[in-house]
Design a protein around this motif. Structure first.
Motif, PDB file in Angstrom:
ATOM      1  N   GLY A   1      34.595  46.378  49.551  1.00  0.00           N
ATOM      2  CA  GLY A   1      34.090  45.757  48.336  1.00  0.00           C
ATOM      3  C   GLY A   1      34.988  44.675  47.760  1.00  0.00           C
ATOM      4  O   GLY A   1      34.607  44.014  46.796  1.00  0.00           O
ATOM      5  N   LEU A   2      36.164  44.476  48.345  1.00  0.00           N
ATOM      6  CA  LEU A   2      37.091  43.444  47.873  1.00  0.00           C
ATOM      7  C   LEU A   2      37.458  42.508  49.004  1.00  0.00           C
ATOM      8  O   LEU A   2      37.667  42.944  50.130  1.00  0.00           O
ATOM      9  N   CYS A   3      37.563  41.241  48.709  1.00  0.00           N
ATOM     10  CA  CYS A   3      38.011  40.262  49.689  1.00  0.00           C
ATOM     11  C   CYS A   3      39.456  39.941  49.387  1.00  0.00           C
ATOM     12  O   CYS A   3      39.790  39.519  48.282  1.00  0.00           O
ATOM     13  N   GLN A   4      40.318  40.169  50.362  1.00  0.00           N
ATOM     14  CA  GLN A   4      41.726  39.867  50.146  1.00  0.00           C
ATOM     15  C   GLN A   4      41.989  38.388  50.313  1.00  0.00           C
ATOM     16  O   GLN A   4      41.113  37.634  50.731  1.00  0.00           O
ATOM     17  N   CYS A   5      43.180  37.969  50.012  1.00  0.00           N
ATOM     18  CA  CYS A   5      43.576  36.573  50.165  1.00  0.00           C
ATOM     19  C   CYS A   5      43.582  36.233  51.649  1.00  0.00           C
ATOM     20  O   CYS A   5      44.189  36.931  52.454  1.00  0.00           O
ATOM     21  N   LEU A   6      42.894  35.171  52.013  1.00  0.00           N
ATOM     22  CA  LEU A   6      42.839  34.751  53.412  1.00  0.00           C
ATOM     23  C   LEU A   6      43.807  33.600  53.642  1.00  0.00           C
ATOM     24  O   LEU A   6      43.923  32.718  52.797  1.00  0.00           O
ATOM     25  N   THR A   7      44.458  33.616  54.798  1.00  0.00           N
ATOM     26  CA  THR A   7      45.406  32.541  55.126  1.00  0.00           C
ATOM     27  C   THR A   7      44.793  31.592  56.122  1.00  0.00           C
ATOM     28  O   THR A   7      43.856  31.890  56.796  1.00  0.00           O
TER      29      THR A   7
ATOM     30  N   ALA B   1      29.620  48.342  60.789  1.00  0.00           N
ATOM     31  CA  ALA B   1      28.377  47.620  61.048  1.00  0.00           C
ATOM     32  C   ALA B   1      27.402  47.761  59.878  1.00  0.00           C
ATOM     33  O   ALA B   1      26.442  47.004  59.770  1.00  0.00           O
ATOM     34  N   PHE B   2      27.671  48.722  58.994  1.00  0.00           N
ATOM     35  CA  PHE B   2      26.792  48.967  57.849  1.00  0.00           C
ATOM     36  C   PHE B   2      27.493  48.733  56.515  1.00  0.00           C
ATOM     37  O   PHE B   2      27.039  49.208  55.484  1.00  0.00           O
ATOM     38  N   LYS B   3      28.600  48.005  56.544  1.00  0.00           N
ATOM     39  CA  LYS B   3      29.352  47.677  55.335  1.00  0.00           C
ATOM     40  C   LYS B   3      29.619  46.179  55.326  1.00  0.00           C
ATOM     41  O   LYS B   3      29.850  45.574  56.365  1.00  0.00           O
ATOM     42  N   THR B   4      29.604  45.598  54.147  1.00  0.00           N
ATOM     43  CA  THR B   4      29.986  44.198  54.026  1.00  0.00           C
ATOM     44  C   THR B   4      31.487  44.145  53.828  1.00  0.00           C
ATOM     45  O   THR B   4      32.012  44.685  52.866  1.00  0.00           O
ATOM     46  N   MET B   5      32.164  43.529  54.775  1.00  0.00           N
ATOM     47  CA  MET B   5      33.618  43.436  54.731  1.00  0.00           C
ATOM     48  C   MET B   5      34.047  42.056  55.178  1.00  0.00           C
ATOM     49  O   MET B   5      33.370  41.423  55.982  1.00  0.00           O
ATOM     50  N   VAL B   6      35.173  41.608  54.666  1.00  0.00           N
ATOM     51  CA  VAL B   6      35.785  40.364  55.125  1.00  0.00           C
ATOM     52  C   VAL B   6      37.091  40.743  55.805  1.00  0.00           C
ATOM     53  O   VAL B   6      38.002  41.261  55.159  1.00  0.00           O
ATOM     54  N   TRP B   7      37.145  40.506  57.104  1.00  0.00           N
ATOM     55  CA  TRP B   7      38.352  40.817  57.858  1.00  0.00           C
ATOM     56  C   TRP B   7      39.160  39.546  58.035  1.00  0.00           C
ATOM     57  O   TRP B   7      38.625  38.494  58.392  1.00  0.00           O
ATOM     58  N   ASN B   8      40.449  39.622  57.816  1.00  0.00           N
ATOM     59  CA  ASN B   8      41.341  38.493  58.019  1.00  0.00           C
ATOM     60  C   ASN B   8      41.779  38.510  59.477  1.00  0.00           C
ATOM     61  O   ASN B   8      42.748  39.178  59.834  1.00  0.00           O
ATOM     62  N   LEU B   9      41.079  37.778  60.310  1.00  0.00           N
ATOM     63  CA  LEU B   9      41.343  37.790  61.749  1.00  0.00           C
ATOM     64  C   LEU B   9      42.462  36.845  62.152  1.00  0.00           C
ATOM     65  O   LEU B   9      42.767  36.713  63.335  1.00  0.00           O
ATOM     66  N   SER B  10      43.097  36.197  61.173  1.00  0.00           N
ATOM     67  CA  SER B  10      44.212  35.309  61.486  1.00  0.00           C
ATOM     68  C   SER B  10      45.519  36.084  61.645  1.00  0.00           C
ATOM     69  O   SER B  10      46.525  35.515  62.054  1.00  0.00           O
ATOM     70  N   GLN B  11      45.504  37.375  61.324  1.00  0.00           N
ATOM     71  CA  GLN B  11      46.709  38.202  61.390  1.00  0.00           C
ATOM     72  C   GLN B  11      46.668  39.126  62.610  1.00  0.00           C
ATOM     73  O   GLN B  11      45.642  39.283  63.248  1.00  0.00           O
ATOM     74  N   ASN B  12      47.800  39.752  62.901  1.00  0.00           N
ATOM     75  CA  ASN B  12      47.866  40.737  63.971  1.00  0.00           C
ATOM     76  C   ASN B  12      47.553  42.127  63.418  1.00  0.00           C
ATOM     77  O   ASN B  12      47.497  42.331  62.206  1.00  0.00           O
ATOM     78  N   ALA B  13      47.391  43.076  64.312  1.00  0.00           N
ATOM     79  CA  ALA B  13      46.959  44.422  63.948  1.00  0.00           C
ATOM     80  C   ALA B  13      47.971  45.171  63.081  1.00  0.00           C
ATOM     81  O   ALA B  13      47.611  46.111  62.397  1.00  0.00           O
ATOM     82  N   ASP B  14      49.221  44.740  63.093  1.00  0.00           N
ATOM     83  CA  ASP B  14      50.225  45.433  62.280  1.00  0.00           C
ATOM     84  C   ASP B  14      50.197  44.991  60.819  1.00  0.00           C
ATOM     85  O   ASP B  14      50.919  45.531  59.995  1.00  0.00           O
TER      86      ASP B  14
ATOM     87  N   ASP C   1      47.799  44.089  57.180  1.00  0.00           N
ATOM     88  CA  ASP C   1      46.568  44.546  56.526  1.00  0.00           C
ATOM     89  C   ASP C   1      45.514  43.470  56.730  1.00  0.00           C
ATOM     90  O   ASP C   1      45.567  42.420  56.086  1.00  0.00           O
ATOM     91  N   THR C   2      44.579  43.723  57.609  1.00  0.00           N
ATOM     92  CA  THR C   2      43.550  42.726  57.937  1.00  0.00           C
ATOM     93  C   THR C   2      42.197  43.072  57.336  1.00  0.00           C
ATOM     94  O   THR C   2      41.245  42.330  57.501  1.00  0.00           O
ATOM     95  N   MET C   3      42.112  44.215  56.649  1.00  0.00           N
ATOM     96  CA  MET C   3      40.820  44.647  56.114  1.00  0.00           C
ATOM     97  C   MET C   3      40.776  44.719  54.598  1.00  0.00           C
ATOM     98  O   MET C   3      39.699  44.615  54.018  1.00  0.00           O
ATOM     99  N   GLY C   4      41.886  44.946  53.943  1.00  0.00           N
ATOM    100  CA  GLY C   4      41.850  45.135  52.500  1.00  0.00           C
ATOM    101  C   GLY C   4      41.114  46.420  52.159  1.00  0.00           C
ATOM    102  O   GLY C   4      41.180  47.405  52.870  1.00  0.00           O
TER     103      GLY C   4
END
Length: 103
Positions: free
Chosen positions: A97-103, A76-89, A91-94
């Motif tokens: 400070g880095l934004c991973q490739c989003l599908t 809640a206190f960090k800027t993050m981009v979560w890839n919510l198109s994937q399942n929990a198994d 890597d959805t967070m990277g």
């Protein structure tokens, strides 16, 4: 709807396996989602949008929150981009400070 229910049924066992393997427990600390689909996110979140998402997305947000908490980080206190198109198994967070490739 039906599609949302199917999505969760297909993914629920995998999410439960991730929670068990990583010793995350069953809590829903970020979304507070319930089976009726309602969420109770923090005030800075867009609840209406997240309420329209399927339970797989709700649960993934909580799993990511629990994973971060295990490392001592409150997302809640960090800027993050979560890839919510994937399942929990996946890597959805990277990395912070880095934004991973989003599908």
């Amino acid at each position: 709807g039906r599609a949302g229910r199917t999505d969760w049924v297909k993914c629920e066992a995998g999410h439960q396996r991730v929670r068990a393997n990583e010793e995350l427990g069953s809590k829903r600390p970020f979304t507070g989602w319930s089976d009726d689909g309602n969420t109770a996110l923090p005030g800075f979140c867009w609840n209406e949008y997240i309420n329209a998402e399927v339970h797989r997305v709700h649960d993934l947000m909580d799993i990511n929150t629990l994973r971060m908490a295990a490392t001592g980080v409150d997302p809640a206190f960090k800027t993050m981009v979560w890839n919510l198109s994937q399942n929990a198994d996946r890597d959805t967070m990277g990395k912070l400070g880095l934004c991973q490739c989003l599908t």
